[in-house]
Motif scaffolding. Structure first.
Motif, PDB file in Angstrom:
ATOM      1  N   LEU A  13       0.861  -1.182   0.000  1.00 45.14           N
ATOM      2  CA  LEU A  13       0.000   0.000   0.000  1.00 45.14           C
ATOM      3  C   LEU A  13       0.894   1.228   0.000  1.00 45.14           C
ATOM      4  O   LEU A  13       2.028   1.169   0.469  1.00 45.14           O
ATOM      5  CB  LEU A  13      -0.884   0.028   1.247  1.00 45.14           C
ATOM      6  N   GLU A  14       0.382   2.328  -0.495  1.00 42.00           N
ATOM      7  CA  GLU A  14       1.154   3.553  -0.540  1.00 42.00           C
ATOM      8  C   GLU A  14       0.267   4.727  -0.157  1.00 42.00           C
ATOM      9  O   GLU A  14      -0.906   4.765  -0.531  1.00 42.00           O
ATOM     10  CB  GLU A  14       1.686   3.738  -1.968  1.00 42.00           C
ATOM     11  N   TYR A  15       0.820   5.658   0.621  1.00 44.25           N
ATOM     12  CA  TYR A  15       0.073   6.861   0.983  1.00 44.25           C
ATOM     13  C   TYR A  15       1.043   8.028   1.115  1.00 44.25           C
ATOM     14  O   TYR A  15       2.246   7.840   1.271  1.00 44.25           O
ATOM     15  CB  TYR A  15      -0.725   6.663   2.275  1.00 44.25           C
ATOM     16  N   GLU A  16       0.493   9.220   1.014  1.00 40.07           N
ATOM     17  CA  GLU A  16       1.297  10.426   1.129  1.00 40.07           C
ATOM     18  C   GLU A  16       0.996  11.120   2.445  1.00 40.07           C
ATOM     19  O   GLU A  16      -0.155  11.164   2.890  1.00 40.07           O
ATOM     20  CB  GLU A  16       1.011  11.365  -0.038  1.00 40.07           C
ATOM     21  N   MET A  17       2.049  11.636   3.054  1.00 42.25           N
ATOM     22  CA  MET A  17       1.920  12.393   4.291  1.00 42.25           C
ATOM     23  C   MET A  17       2.913  13.536   4.197  1.00 42.25           C
ATOM     24  O   MET A  17       4.127  13.300   4.205  1.00 42.25           O
ATOM     25  CB  MET A  17       2.206  11.512   5.498  1.00 42.25           C
ATOM     26  N   GLY A  18       2.382  14.746   4.058  1.00 42.63           N
ATOM     27  CA  GLY A  18       3.263  15.885   3.813  1.00 42.63           C
ATOM     28  C   GLY A  18       3.971  15.689   2.489  1.00 42.63           C
ATOM     29  O   GLY A  18       3.386  15.229   1.516  1.00 42.63           O
ATOM     30  N   PRO A  19       5.265  15.988   2.442  1.00 44.40           N
ATOM     31  CA  PRO A  19       6.001  15.860   1.182  1.00 44.40           C
ATOM     32  C   PRO A  19       6.507  14.437   0.909  1.00 44.40           C
ATOM     33  O   PRO A  19       7.131  14.191  -0.113  1.00 44.40           O
ATOM     34  CB  PRO A  19       7.178  16.814   1.375  1.00 44.40           C
ATOM     35  N   SER A  20       6.237  13.506   1.804  1.00 46.87           N
ATOM     36  CA  SER A  20       6.789  12.151   1.687  1.00 46.87           C
ATOM     37  C   SER A  20       5.742  11.126   1.278  1.00 46.87           C
ATOM     38  O   SER A  20       4.555  11.283   1.552  1.00 46.87           O
ATOM     39  CB  SER A  20       7.392  11.722   3.022  1.00 46.87           C
ATOM     40  N   THR A  21       6.206  10.067   0.645  1.00 49.26           N
ATOM     41  CA  THR A  21       5.370   8.920   0.308  1.00 49.26           C
ATOM     42  C   THR A  21       5.791   7.765   1.207  1.00 49.26           C
ATOM     43  O   THR A  21       6.985   7.476   1.341  1.00 49.26           O
ATOM     44  CB  THR A  21       5.535   8.529  -1.175  1.00 49.26           C
ATOM     45  N   TRP A  22       4.821   7.113   1.827  1.00 54.54           N
ATOM     46  CA  TRP A  22       5.059   6.029   2.778  1.00 54.54           C
ATOM     47  C   TRP A  22       4.387   4.766   2.272  1.00 54.54           C
ATOM     48  O   TRP A  22       3.558   4.805   1.370  1.00 54.54           O
ATOM     49  CB  TRP A  22       4.500   6.411   4.151  1.00 54.54           C
ATOM     50  N   SER A  23       4.715   3.640   2.903  1.00 61.90           N
ATOM     51  CA  SER A  23       4.110   2.386   2.465  1.00 61.90           C
ATOM     52  C   SER A  23       3.738   1.532   3.662  1.00 61.90           C
ATOM     53  O   SER A  23       4.217   1.724   4.775  1.00 61.90           O
ATOM     54  CB  SER A  23       5.075   1.618   1.558  1.00 61.90           C
ATOM     55  N   ALA A  24       2.870   0.586   3.404  1.00 62.76           N
ATOM     56  CA  ALA A  24       2.448  -0.403   4.391  1.00 62.76           C
ATOM     57  C   ALA A  24       2.140  -1.680   3.613  1.00 62.76           C
ATOM     58  O   ALA A  24       2.118  -1.677   2.383  1.00 62.76           O
ATOM     59  CB  ALA A  24       1.210   0.081   5.146  1.00 62.76           C
ATOM     60  N   MET A  25       1.912  -2.770   4.310  1.00 59.52           N
ATOM     61  CA  MET A  25       1.597  -4.035   3.660  1.00 59.52           C
ATOM     62  C   MET A  25       0.375  -4.666   4.316  1.00 59.52           C
ATOM     63  O   MET A  25       0.171  -4.504   5.520  1.00 59.52           O
ATOM     64  CB  MET A  25       2.781  -4.997   3.771  1.00 59.52           C
ATOM     65  N   ILE A  26      -0.422  -5.377   3.513  1.00 56.92           N
ATOM     66  CA  ILE A  26      -1.553  -6.139   4.039  1.00 56.92           C
ATOM     67  C   ILE A  26      -1.619  -7.481   3.316  1.00 56.92           C
ATOM     68  O   ILE A  26      -1.127  -7.628   2.196  1.00 56.92           O
ATOM     69  CB  ILE A  26      -2.908  -5.411   3.860  1.00 56.92           C
ATOM     70  N   TRP A  27      -2.242  -8.441   3.957  1.00 63.25           N
ATOM     71  CA  TRP A  27      -2.538  -9.732   3.337  1.00 63.25           C
ATOM     72  C   TRP A  27      -3.975  -9.701   2.849  1.00 63.25           C
ATOM     73  O   TRP A  27      -4.863  -9.226   3.545  1.00 63.25           O
ATOM     74  CB  TRP A  27      -2.356 -10.863   4.351  1.00 63.25           C
ATOM     75  N   ALA A  28      -4.190 -10.210   1.629  1.00 61.18           N
ATOM     76  CA  ALA A  28      -5.536 -10.261   1.046  1.00 61.18           C
ATOM     77  C   ALA A  28      -5.621 -11.451   0.103  1.00 61.18           C
ATOM     78  O   ALA A  28      -4.600 -11.996  -0.333  1.00 61.18           O
ATOM     79  CB  ALA A  28      -5.848  -8.965   0.315  1.00 61.18           C
ATOM     80  N   TYR A  29      -6.849 -11.835  -0.236  1.00 56.49           N
ATOM     81  CA  TYR A  29      -7.079 -13.002  -1.096  1.00 56.49           C
ATOM     82  C   TYR A  29      -6.885 -12.696  -2.580  1.00 56.49           C
ATOM     83  O   TYR A  29      -6.605 -13.603  -3.364  1.00 56.49           O
ATOM     84  CB  TYR A  29      -8.488 -13.545  -0.875  1.00 56.49           C
ATOM     85  N   SER A  30      -7.034 -11.426  -2.965  1.00 55.41           N
ATOM     86  CA  SER A  30      -6.906 -11.024  -4.366  1.00 55.41           C
ATOM     87  C   SER A  30      -6.689  -9.514  -4.405  1.00 55.41           C
ATOM     88  O   SER A  30      -6.810  -8.831  -3.381  1.00 55.41           O
ATOM     89  CB  SER A  30      -8.178 -11.370  -5.151  1.00 55.41           C
ATOM     90  N   PHE A  31      -6.392  -8.998  -5.601  1.00 55.59           N
ATOM     91  CA  PHE A  31      -6.237  -7.557  -5.754  1.00 55.59           C
ATOM     92  C   PHE A  31      -7.528  -6.845  -5.378  1.00 55.59           C
ATOM     93  O   PHE A  31      -7.512  -5.824  -4.685  1.00 55.59           O
ATOM     94  CB  PHE A  31      -5.837  -7.235  -7.203  1.00 55.59           C
ATOM     95  N   GLU A  32      -8.659  -7.407  -5.806  1.00 55.46           N
ATOM     96  CA  GLU A  32      -9.963  -6.809  -5.490  1.00 55.46           C
ATOM     97  C   GLU A  32     -10.226  -6.824  -3.981  1.00 55.46           C
ATOM     98  O   GLU A  32     -10.750  -5.869  -3.420  1.00 55.46           O
ATOM     99  CB  GLU A  32     -11.076  -7.529  -6.238  1.00 55.46           C
ATOM    100  N   ASP A  33      -9.851  -7.923  -3.327  1.00 53.85           N
ATOM    101  CA  ASP A  33     -10.006  -8.011  -1.873  1.00 53.85           C
ATOM    102  C   ASP A  33      -9.121  -6.966  -1.190  1.00 53.85           C
ATOM    103  O   ASP A  33      -9.547  -6.317  -0.227  1.00 53.85           O
ATOM    104  CB  ASP A  33      -9.657  -9.416  -1.390  1.00 53.85           C
ATOM    105  N   ALA A  34      -7.912  -6.779  -1.691  1.00 56.11           N
ATOM    106  CA  ALA A  34      -7.023  -5.757  -1.122  1.00 56.11           C
ATOM    107  C   ALA A  34      -7.649  -4.370  -1.250  1.00 56.11           C
ATOM    108  O   ALA A  34      -7.596  -3.569  -0.312  1.00 56.11           O
ATOM    109  CB  ALA A  34      -5.663  -5.804  -1.818  1.00 56.11           C
ATOM    110  N   GLU A  35      -8.259  -4.089  -2.397  1.00 53.68           N
ATOM    111  CA  GLU A  35      -8.932  -2.800  -2.573  1.00 53.68           C
ATOM    112  C   GLU A  35     -10.089  -2.635  -1.594  1.00 53.68           C
ATOM    113  O   GLU A  35     -10.294  -1.554  -1.039  1.00 53.68           O
ATOM    114  CB  GLU A  35      -9.424  -2.655  -4.008  1.00 53.68           C
ATOM    115  N   ARG A  36     -10.862  -3.704  -1.355  1.00 52.64           N
ATOM    116  CA  ARG A  36     -11.975  -3.637  -0.387  1.00 52.64           C
ATOM    117  C   ARG A  36     -11.439  -3.383   1.019  1.00 52.64           C
ATOM    118  O   ARG A  36     -12.023  -2.630   1.797  1.00 52.64           O
ATOM    119  CB  ARG A  36     -12.797  -4.922  -0.414  1.00 52.64           C
TER     120      ARG A  36
END
Length: 79
Positions: A35-58
């Protein structure tokens, strides 16, 4: 800096490396997503487990409404 297109990578690889796949309690495969998100001038990342790309989006959509900090991590015990 090199930029990797995850869409192109997802389309060209049949299966991810073993370290990015695990089974849930019912034996169904789960995959690790970045996962990717912006906070101020920086871009940060995180990770999740999901069953599919669509599940990750949900899951990301659900996080937008209910994500909370539970506490600081101090250790991890392997299974």
């Amino acid at each position: 800096m090199s930029v990797i297109s995850f869409d192109k990578l997802r389309d060209t690889r049949e299966q991810p490396d073993a370290q990015f796949v695990r089974k849930d309690e019912h034996g169904q495969a789960m995959y690790l997503f970045a996962l990717e998100y912006e906070m101020g001038p920086s871009t940060w990342s995180a990770m999740i487990w999901a069953y599919s790309f669509e599940d990750a989006e949900r899951r990301v959509k659900a996080m937008r409404g209910s994500l909370a900090v539970c506490g600081q991590m101090h250790a991890s015990i392997g299974a």
